[in-house]
Enzyme design. Structure first.
Site, short mmCIF file in Angstrom:
data_model
loop_
_atom_site.label_atom_id
_atom_site.label_comp_id
_atom_site.label_asym_id
_atom_site.label_seq_id
_atom_site.Cartn_x
_atom_site.Cartn_y
_atom_site.Cartn_z
N ARG A 176 0.81 -1.21 0.00
CA ARG A 176 0.00 0.00 0.00
C ARG A 176 0.85 1.27 0.00
O ARG A 176 0.49 2.30 0.58
CB ARG A 176 -0.98 0.02 1.19
CG ARG A 176 -1.94 -1.17 1.20
CD ARG A 176 -2.83 -1.20 -0.04
NE ARG A 176 -3.73 -2.34 -0.03
CZ ARG A 176 -3.53 -3.48 -0.70
NH1 ARG A 176 -2.44 -3.64 -1.43
NH2 ARG A 176 -4.41 -4.45 -0.65
N SER A 226 -11.86 -2.18 1.82
CA SER A 226 -11.26 -2.62 3.08
C SER A 226 -10.97 -1.40 3.95
O SER A 226 -10.29 -0.48 3.52
CB SER A 226 -9.96 -3.39 2.81
OG SER A 226 -10.23 -4.57 2.11
N GLU A 296 -6.99 1.96 6.30
CA GLU A 296 -6.64 1.98 4.89
C GLU A 296 -7.39 3.12 4.20
O GLU A 296 -6.95 3.66 3.19
CB GLU A 296 -6.96 0.64 4.23
CG GLU A 296 -6.44 0.52 2.81
CD GLU A 296 -6.32 -0.92 2.35
OE1 GLU A 296 -6.69 -1.18 1.19
OE2 GLU A 296 -5.88 -1.77 3.12
#
Length: 303
Positions: A176, A226, A296
């Site tokens: 990420r 998510s 996230e």
């Protein structure tokens, strides 16, 4: 915002590309968020560069938006400029086994173009609900594939207005993250290098992954995907479930009963509902397992 600044924006892209007090709930997959002071819709890299120059010279905060699939915007909105690179800034060109893709193109569209050209390697991204630009920034991945596996190079715009072409080997892509994220670059386009394959096999794999998503994820509700990053050695959704939080609610926000890694908008959730729920989940999971969950989802505006 001063009228002279608004007029500068209009001179760059036209009046219909400059929206004032635009509700951000129209532009996020959460369907949540108050108004942005100014909402810009460039079609060309030169317009993006000019918008950034004006923001820089006028000291205006700005935010680069794709389709808003990983974002929670404050109920008060955003006191600044939102520059959206989405349908207004999308397109795909096929050159042999390479796809040249503009930043605002949906990953589902890229996957379809690859399938139609009998190119394999991008099937993993077909169901990720985001744009190419955001996927590059965050090194998006699913089902064993990541953007770093398929990128050849990325064209970016720096904060100073310089356009750079960065080869894949220099993108510093990890879980990420990427140099695009850490340096604050803006993705303009990317080259995706794939392998020759068979269209029917590619189509079958894409359907298999789509069916898996539909069966496991709460796609029938607005969400930002998510909600938390995957903690090393754990799965966020399982930690939340094992904490007894399946279906936990704050106002209109709820931990999905279908997949505890998702926070969903049941219909009338506010940004505050979501933020409070996330804080509750983070605290309870830490109390039970000693694991700190990191969001996230990105936050925009005052909370």
């Amino acid at each position: 915002m001063r009228e002279e600044i608004i007029n500068q924006f209009r001179a760059v892209a036209g009046e219909d590309r400059v929206l004032l007090n635009e509700p951000m709930k129209k532009h996020t997959t959460f369907r949540i968020g108050g108004p942005a002071d100014c909402f810009l819709l460039p079609e060309k890299s030169g317009q993006v560069r000019e918008f950034l120059r004006i923001c820089r010279e006028e000291g205006l905060p700005y935010f680069i938006l794709g389709n808003g699939s990983n974002l929670l915007v404050s109920d008060q909105g955003y006191r600044g400029v939102v520059i959206q690179l989405y349908r207004n800034y999308s397109g795909i060109e096929t050159e042999g086994n390479v796809l040249r893709v503009q930043a605002g193109t949906l990953l589902s569209s890229v996957a379809a173009a690859a399938r139609n050209a009998s190119l394999t390697g991008f099937e993993f991204a077909g169901g990720i609900p985001g744009t190419l630009g955001g996927a590059v920034v965050m090194n998006a991945g699913a089902y064993g594939g990541e953007m770093k596996d398929v990128l050849a190079d990325v064209t970016v715009l720096t904060k100073e207005g310089e356009i750079l072409v960065i080869p894949a080997a220099q993108l510093e892509m990890g879980y990420r993250t990427s140099i695009v994220k850490t340096a604050g670059y803006i993705v303009l386009e990317a080259a995706i290098s794939l392998e020759e394959g068979e269209e029917e096999k590619i189509r079958a794999r894409m359907k298999e992954l789509s069916d898996m998503r539909t069966s496991k994820q709460p796609l029938e509700y607005p969400s930002a995907g998510s909600t938390f990053k995957r903690p090393e050695g754990y799965f966020a959704g399982k930690l939340i479930m094992d904490s007894g939080l399946r279906g936990y609610r704050v106002g209109g926000a709820q931990v999905s009963e279908k997949h505890c890694g998702f926070v969903i908008n049941t219909g009338d959730a506010t940004a505050r509902d979501v933020r409070v729920l996330m804080e509750d989940v983070k605290r309870i999971v830490y109390e039970k397992f000693g694991v700190t969950l990191e969001p996230e989802v990105k936050f925009l505006g005052e909370f």
